[in-house]
Write a protein that holds these residues in place. Structure first.
Motif, PDB file in Angstrom:
ATOM      1  N   ARG A  14       0.869  -1.180   0.000  1.00 40.73           N
ATOM      2  CA  ARG A  14       0.000   0.000   0.000  1.00 40.73           C
ATOM      3  C   ARG A  14       0.904   1.227   0.000  1.00 40.73           C
ATOM      4  O   ARG A  14       1.354   1.695   1.045  1.00 40.73           O
ATOM      5  CB  ARG A  14      -0.901  -0.012   1.230  1.00 40.73           C
ATOM      6  CG  ARG A  14      -2.152  -0.847   1.137  1.00 40.73           C
ATOM      7  CD  ARG A  14      -3.297  -0.117   0.416  1.00 40.73           C
ATOM      8  NE  ARG A  14      -3.696   1.082   1.104  1.00 40.73           N
ATOM      9  CZ  ARG A  14      -4.722   1.183   1.957  1.00 40.73           C
ATOM     10  NH1 ARG A  14      -5.456   0.104   2.223  1.00 40.73           N
ATOM     11  NH2 ARG A  14      -5.041   2.323   2.536  1.00 40.73           N
ATOM     12  N   LEU A  17       0.297   4.117   2.291  1.00 37.30           N
ATOM     13  CA  LEU A  17       0.684   3.955   3.696  1.00 37.30           C
ATOM     14  C   LEU A  17       2.198   3.956   3.878  1.00 37.30           C
ATOM     15  O   LEU A  17       2.691   4.264   4.965  1.00 37.30           O
ATOM     16  CB  LEU A  17       0.110   2.646   4.253  1.00 37.30           C
ATOM     17  CG  LEU A  17      -1.403   2.493   4.204  1.00 37.30           C
ATOM     18  CD1 LEU A  17      -1.810   1.146   4.791  1.00 37.30           C
ATOM     19  CD2 LEU A  17      -2.093   3.629   4.957  1.00 37.30           C
ATOM     20  N   GLY A 175      -4.159  -7.300   7.855  1.00 39.71           N
ATOM     21  CA  GLY A 175      -4.635  -6.058   7.273  1.00 39.71           C
ATOM     22  C   GLY A 175      -3.523  -5.026   7.254  1.00 39.71           C
ATOM     23  O   GLY A 175      -2.552  -5.122   8.013  1.00 39.71           O
ATOM     24  N   HIS A 177      -3.497  -1.796   8.109  1.00 37.45           N
ATOM     25  CA  HIS A 177      -3.442  -0.777   9.162  1.00 37.45           C
ATOM     26  C   HIS A 177      -3.094  -1.427  10.505  1.00 37.45           C
ATOM     27  O   HIS A 177      -3.806  -1.264  11.498  1.00 37.45           O
ATOM     28  CB  HIS A 177      -4.788  -0.050   9.266  1.00 37.45           C
ATOM     29  CG  HIS A 177      -5.144   0.724   8.039  1.00 37.45           C
ATOM     30  ND1 HIS A 177      -4.598   1.963   7.751  1.00 37.45           N
ATOM     31  CD2 HIS A 177      -5.993   0.439   7.019  1.00 37.45           C
ATOM     32  CE1 HIS A 177      -5.106   2.404   6.609  1.00 37.45           C
ATOM     33  NE2 HIS A 177      -5.944   1.493   6.141  1.00 37.45           N
ATOM     34  N   ASP A 222      -8.666  -2.202   3.339  1.00 39.75           N
ATOM     35  CA  ASP A 222      -8.347  -1.855   4.723  1.00 39.75           C
ATOM     36  C   ASP A 222      -8.442  -3.058   5.649  1.00 39.75           C
ATOM     37  O   ASP A 222      -7.704  -3.154   6.629  1.00 39.75           O
ATOM     38  CB  ASP A 222      -9.274  -0.744   5.221  1.00 39.75           C
ATOM     39  CG  ASP A 222      -8.940   0.617   4.619  1.00 39.75           C
ATOM     40  OD1 ASP A 222      -7.847   0.742   4.019  1.00 39.75           O
ATOM     41  OD2 ASP A 222      -9.756   1.539   4.736  1.00 39.75           O
ATOM     42  N   GLU A 223      -9.345  -3.966   5.337  1.00 33.81           N
ATOM     43  CA  GLU A 223      -9.491  -5.162   6.158  1.00 33.81           C
ATOM     44  C   GLU A 223      -8.536  -6.276   5.730  1.00 33.81           C
ATOM     45  O   GLU A 223      -8.503  -7.356   6.339  1.00 33.81           O
ATOM     46  CB  GLU A 223     -10.923  -5.684   6.116  1.00 33.81           C
ATOM     47  CG  GLU A 223     -11.416  -6.117   4.760  1.00 33.81           C
ATOM     48  CD  GLU A 223     -12.062  -4.991   3.965  1.00 33.81           C
ATOM     49  OE1 GLU A 223     -12.888  -5.298   3.077  1.00 33.81           O
ATOM     50  OE2 GLU A 223     -11.753  -3.799   4.223  1.00 33.81           O
TER      51      GLU A 223
END
Length: 269
Positions: A14, A17, A175, A177, A222-223
């Motif tokens: 990602r 991120l 995930g 995050h 996100d999950e």
């Protein structure tokens, strides 16, 4: 002297991120010293189709890799960019190193990177195939990095592909995050830093001209997970820097199928 190129694939990164987060300073340095392109991957956003396009320069309709099972693929009609470079100039030396077997392991499905056994025997092509699915990508990525650094420092292949899957693995389990995904990004960046240092050595000590190029095949929801057509799943990137030369002429926009031809054109820059 023709430039040399090292393409590093960071599966499932990602970039929104990673970039500017402090977790991947080598990624940030490559971007700061070079160029950054956003890519929009084809659906399904799975590793098999994604890497097949990025490494061959052919869209899904051509290579016929529909998922990670590779059933019915047409990769034998779609040579990877390392093989294309060798076919164009048979003095070209190449390296492929990765821990996801479908990319590099000739004993399994695929592989996307052609075995080219004759060139392996002659020392012009080297394949480092490991099994991260069995032994875990945290361990296997570190081993892949060791081999890549040794190969770049010692022989300096004209064209290399090095692949890391630690971040994608943690993204599926936890995930993106999460502390686990952040830790994986940090580990991958450490591998990038070692490769970058090996390239710098060859540039500064041996006077060579090198590109270091980073990319990914898809993002993560996100999950956790991917495969669909959401923006975050389809978002990829190319970050490139050149040690010892100029990036003038690098295109402002790229599609996934344009990356391989672009890298091949850089070999004759």
């Amino acid at each position: 002297m023709s430039p040399k190129i090292c393409l590093v694939g960071i599966d499932g990164l990602r970039v929104d991120l990673a970039r500017g987060s402090g977790l991947m300073p080598t990624l940030d340095a490559v971007i700061a010293d070079g160029v950054f392109n956003e890519l929009r991957m084809e659906v399904p956003t799975l590793s098999g189709p994604g890497w097949s396009t990025l490494l061959t320069g052919r869209p899904h309709a051509d290579h016929q890799v529909k998922d990670n099972h590779f059933v019915g693929h047409a990769l034998l009609h779609c040579p990877d960019f390392l093989s294309q470079a060798y076919f164009a100039d048979q003095t070209t030396t190449t390296l492929a190193a990765g821990g996801w077997p479908p990319l590099v392991d000739p004993s399994g499905i695929g592989p996307v990177i052609w075995e080219r056994r004759e060139q392996q025997r002659s020392g012009q092509h080297r394949v480092i195939a490991r099994d991260g699915e069995t032994y875990g990508y945290k361990l296997v990525d570190a081993e892949v990095a060791d081999h890549a650094v040794d190969a770049i420092s010692g022989r300096g292949p004209d064209l290399s592909f090095v692949y890391f899957c630690d971040a994608d693995d943690e993204g599926h389990v936890y995930g993106p995050h999460t502390p686990e995904y952040a830790a994986a990004m940090g580990r991958v960046d450490n591998h990038l830093a070692r490769i970058r240092s090996a390239i710098r050595y060859r540039v500064e000590v041996l006077g060579e001209d090198w590109f270091m190029v980073l990319t990914t095949d898809h993002g993560h929801l996100d999950e956790g997970g991917h495969g669909g057509d959401s923006q975050v799943e389809r978002t990829s990137f190319v970050a490139a820097t050149r040690f010892g030369g100029s990036l003038a002429g690098w295109p402002a926009t790229l599609t996934p199928s344009q990356l391989a031809p672009l890298l091949l054109s850089c070999l004759s820059d």
